[in-house]
Design a protein around this motif. Structure first.
Motif, PDB file in Angstrom:
ATOM      1  N   VAL A   1       8.607   5.405   5.816  1.00 22.49           N
ATOM      2  CA  VAL A   1       8.531   4.069   6.418  1.00 22.49           C
ATOM      3  C   VAL A   1       7.150   3.437   6.212  1.00 22.49           C
ATOM      4  O   VAL A   1       7.037   2.273   5.810  1.00 22.49           O
ATOM      5  N   ASN A   2       6.110   4.233   6.450  1.00 27.65           N
ATOM      6  CA  ASN A   2       4.762   3.662   6.301  1.00 27.65           C
ATOM      7  C   ASN A   2       4.463   3.296   4.854  1.00 27.65           C
ATOM      8  O   ASN A   2       3.827   2.274   4.579  1.00 27.65           O
ATOM      9  N   LEU A   3       4.937   4.130   3.954  1.00 28.81           N
ATOM     10  CA  LEU A   3       4.738   3.848   2.526  1.00 28.81           C
ATOM     11  C   LEU A   3       5.420   2.519   2.165  1.00 28.81           C
ATOM     12  O   LEU A   3       4.843   1.681   1.454  1.00 28.81           O
ATOM     13  N   ALA A   4       6.635   2.317   2.665  1.00 30.46           N
ATOM     14  CA  ALA A   4       7.362   1.068   2.357  1.00 30.46           C
ATOM     15  C   ALA A   4       6.585  -0.138   2.871  1.00 30.46           C
ATOM     16  O   ALA A   4       6.496  -1.177   2.198  1.00 30.46           O
ATOM     17  N   LYS A   5       5.997   0.019   4.051  1.00 25.95           N
ATOM     18  CA  LYS A   5       5.174  -1.080   4.614  1.00 25.95           C
ATOM     19  C   LYS A   5       3.971  -1.337   3.727  1.00 25.95           C
ATOM     20  O   LYS A   5       3.626  -2.489   3.438  1.00 25.95           O
ATOM     21  N   ARG A   6       3.323  -0.247   3.293  1.00 22.45           N
ATOM     22  CA  ARG A   6       2.109  -0.399   2.466  1.00 22.45           C
ATOM     23  C   ARG A   6       2.441  -1.031   1.115  1.00 22.45           C
ATOM     24  O   ARG A   6       1.717  -1.891   0.621  1.00 22.45           O
ATOM     25  N   VAL A   7       3.537  -0.611   0.517  1.00 26.78           N
ATOM     26  CA  VAL A   7       3.917  -1.167  -0.796  1.00 26.78           C
ATOM     27  C   VAL A   7       4.245  -2.657  -0.650  1.00 26.78           C
ATOM     28  O   VAL A   7       3.853  -3.479  -1.487  1.00 26.78           O
ATOM     29  N   THR A   8       4.935  -2.993   0.433  1.00 27.26           N
ATOM     30  CA  THR A   8       5.288  -4.409   0.655  1.00 27.26           C
ATOM     31  C   THR A   8       4.022  -5.254   0.770  1.00 27.26           C
ATOM     32  O   THR A   8       3.925  -6.346   0.201  1.00 27.26           O
ATOM     33  N   LYS A   9       3.040  -4.720   1.496  1.00 27.82           N
ATOM     34  CA  LYS A   9       1.771  -5.443   1.667  1.00 27.82           C
ATOM     35  C   LYS A   9       1.019  -5.524   0.330  1.00 27.82           C
ATOM     36  O   LYS A   9       0.437  -6.569  -0.015  1.00 27.82           O
ATOM     37  N   ALA A  10       1.039  -4.425  -0.435  1.00 25.66           N
ATOM     38  CA  ALA A  10       0.365  -4.428  -1.742  1.00 25.66           C
ATOM     39  C   ALA A  10       1.013  -5.472  -2.661  1.00 25.66           C
ATOM     40  O   ALA A  10       0.330  -6.166  -3.416  1.00 25.66           O
ATOM     41  N   CYS A  11       2.338  -5.572  -2.600  1.00 20.61           N
ATOM     42  CA  CYS A  11       3.043  -6.589  -3.405  1.00 20.61           C
ATOM     43  C   CYS A  11       2.508  -7.969  -3.043  1.00 20.61           C
ATOM     44  O   CYS A  11       2.205  -8.787  -3.919  1.00 20.61           O
ATOM     45  N   GLU A  12       2.405  -8.199  -1.746  1.00 24.49           N
ATOM     46  CA  GLU A  12       1.893  -9.503  -1.283  1.00 24.49           C
ATOM     47  C   GLU A  12       0.480  -9.742  -1.840  1.00 24.49           C
ATOM     48  O   GLU A  12       0.186 -10.815  -2.378  1.00 24.49           O
ATOM     49  N   ASP A  13      -0.369  -8.729  -1.751  1.00 17.86           N
ATOM     50  CA  ASP A  13      -1.731  -8.869  -2.287  1.00 17.86           C
ATOM     51  C   ASP A  13      -1.692  -9.156  -3.796  1.00 17.86           C
ATOM     52  O   ASP A  13      -2.553  -9.867  -4.319  1.00 17.86           O
TER      53      ASP A  13
END
Ligand SMILES: Cc1ncc(COP(=O)(O)O)c(C=O)c1O
Length: 437
Positions: free
Chosen positions: A384-396
């Motif tokens: 779950v945390n990885l999915a959150k981090r990847v989503t945020k990285a995509c945004e960046d």
């Protein structure tokens, strides 16, 4: 901090990203940064942003007749034309169309029309509705009770029992498989479970089974081949209506006109539309029912004096004009074909991400796709945390995707997207995965 109560947001972390404008498949924030809109807003902007032709149509309609309602049989051409257009498109027999403003209220209208119909034919006890684990059907009091996402239910005391809402299995093979069961056996087991539920409750008490042909907010779950055939067999045996919630899957999204076509769902009795119906340029939804269901409602309304259901904005002329023009552009510009062809390319590109060990499953159809992240492939523990981090990285990295169902990242770009833009989207996702893994 503004006074907005942010929907579907952790209220301790509001106002994350402020958008100012959009063009094509791109949106721009208040610092001028460009993002590829990989979720078509909220699975809805089929034509992307700034479509001049659609904007002109909306503006003309505002100038000609900015409002008219449909109460008491008052009417206007855009509502009549749109209802006839949809009736001619859908696989529902002798379709009739009730207009609303959102997917949620369209589903509520269906619940009310089902009750109206079964009361009219003297079967008032036939009113329960079967929904599935991992379902999203909206958030109003009734539609929210059909939704199975934990966050949509927690603290809201949805009237699940009062409305007679029953839940059956999620059709997610990857998460629901037992032992070494094959996908076909999984489908058979779920159909058997559905039949047991129907027999336990009594077939005469169950009106309909609601399903998103392919789910959206619960993780873009694509049921295995054969699943819907078996489910429909059971429903037909007990005279239970199939209700297709096509709020996300309609109008080319899954590579065919409707998700029902992609998933081999034959002749649904009810269908729900919203979102891409107007490419989200104006809120509008449609609840479609069969002529067989409509006829007894006519008589019942005559007894009461009126069919006492309707919103101020049911059949809003601007929404209807926007939807008519949207459907015209989808057809004229070959966007259903584009969704099929570029969609197949997107699925191919996504399948190449299988080299990342922490992607447990890659799934989708047409221009609807998802990757599910896991701690490791053997345990399938949701990351779950990885999915959150990847989503945020995509945004960046200038890509908007959506983290759904905890550990899944969903993609649903506008239907106008090109192959080059799919490359850009998947490249940005790949870069974000590499940065986070
Ligand atoms: C399948 C489905 N049904 C219903 C809804 C509810 O639509 P709305 O948000 O317009 O009320 C959604 C929204 O995402 C949806 O995906």
């Amino acid at each position: 901090m503004s006074a907005v109560i942010y929907p579907t947001t952790n209220l301790t972390a509001t106002e994350q990203l402020k958008f100012e404008r959009g063009e094509g498949v791109y949106v721009y924030d208040n610092n001028g940064k460009q993002y590829l809109e990989g979720l078509a807003g909220l699975w809805c902007t089929g034509l992307g942003y700034g479509n001049k032709e659609l904007i002109d149509t909306i503006s003309d309609q505002l100038g000609t007749l900015s409002f008219a309602h449909n109460f008491g049989g008052k009417t206007h051409q855009p509502a009549m034309d749109l209802a006839d257009k949809l009736a001619a498109m859908v696989p529902v027999e002798n379709a009739k169309v009730f207009f609303g403003n959102s997917g949620s209220d369209a589903n509520d209208s269906h619940i009310k029309m089902l009750r109206y119909y079964f009361n009219a034919i003297g079967k008032p006890e036939k009113r329960k509705i079967i929904t599935r684990e991992s379902a999203y059907h909206g958030v109003t009091v009734a539609a929210g009770a059909l939704t199975s996402l934990p966050a949509s239910l927690a603290h809201f005391d949805a009237p699940v029992d009062a409305l007679g809402i029953l839940r059956t299995d999620s059709p997610h093979y990857y998460r629901g498989v037992q032992g070494d069961e094959c996908a076909a056996d999984f489908g058979t087991r779920l159909a058997n479970n559905l039949e047991q539920l129907i027999l336990r409750e009594g077939p005469d008490t169950i009106a309909a089974f609601i399903a998103e042909p392919i789910t959206g907010a619960s993780g873009v779950i694509v049921p295995p081949p054969g699943y819907y055939e078996k489910i429909q067999e059971v429903l037909n045996r007990y005279d239970i209506m199939f209700w297709a919630d096509e709020v996300i899957t309609a109008f080319g999204r899954t590579g065919n006109l409707f998700g029902c076509e992609t998933m081999n769902i034959q002749k649904p009795a009810l269908m729900t539309f919203a979102k891409q119906l107007s490419s989200a340029y104006f809120p509008i939804s449609a609840s479609v029912i069969s002529g067989d269901m409509y006829e007894p409602m006519v008589e019942a309304s005559n007894e009461v004096g009126v069919f006492g259901h309707g919103f101020t904005y049911s059949g809003h002329p601007v929404g209807c004009a926007a939807a008519l023009k949207t459907l015209e552009i989808y057809e004229r510009d070959g966007l259903y074909d584009n969704a099929r062809d570029v969609g197949a390319y997107m699925q191919l590109k996504l399948s190449m991400l299988a080299r990342f060990e922490q992607i447990g499953e890659i799934r989708g159809e047409g221009l609807l796709g998802a990757i599910e992240l896991v701690e490791d492939r053997a345990s399938r523990t949701p990351a779950v945390n990885l999915a959150k981090r990847v989503t945020k990285a995509c945004e960046d990295n200038g890509l908007i995707v959506r983290n759904v169902a905890g550990n899944t990242i969903a993609m649903c770009p506008p239907l106008i997207i090109t192959q080059d833009q799919i490359d850009e989207m998947v490249d940005k996702l790949t870069l974000s995965l590499e940065q986070c893994l």
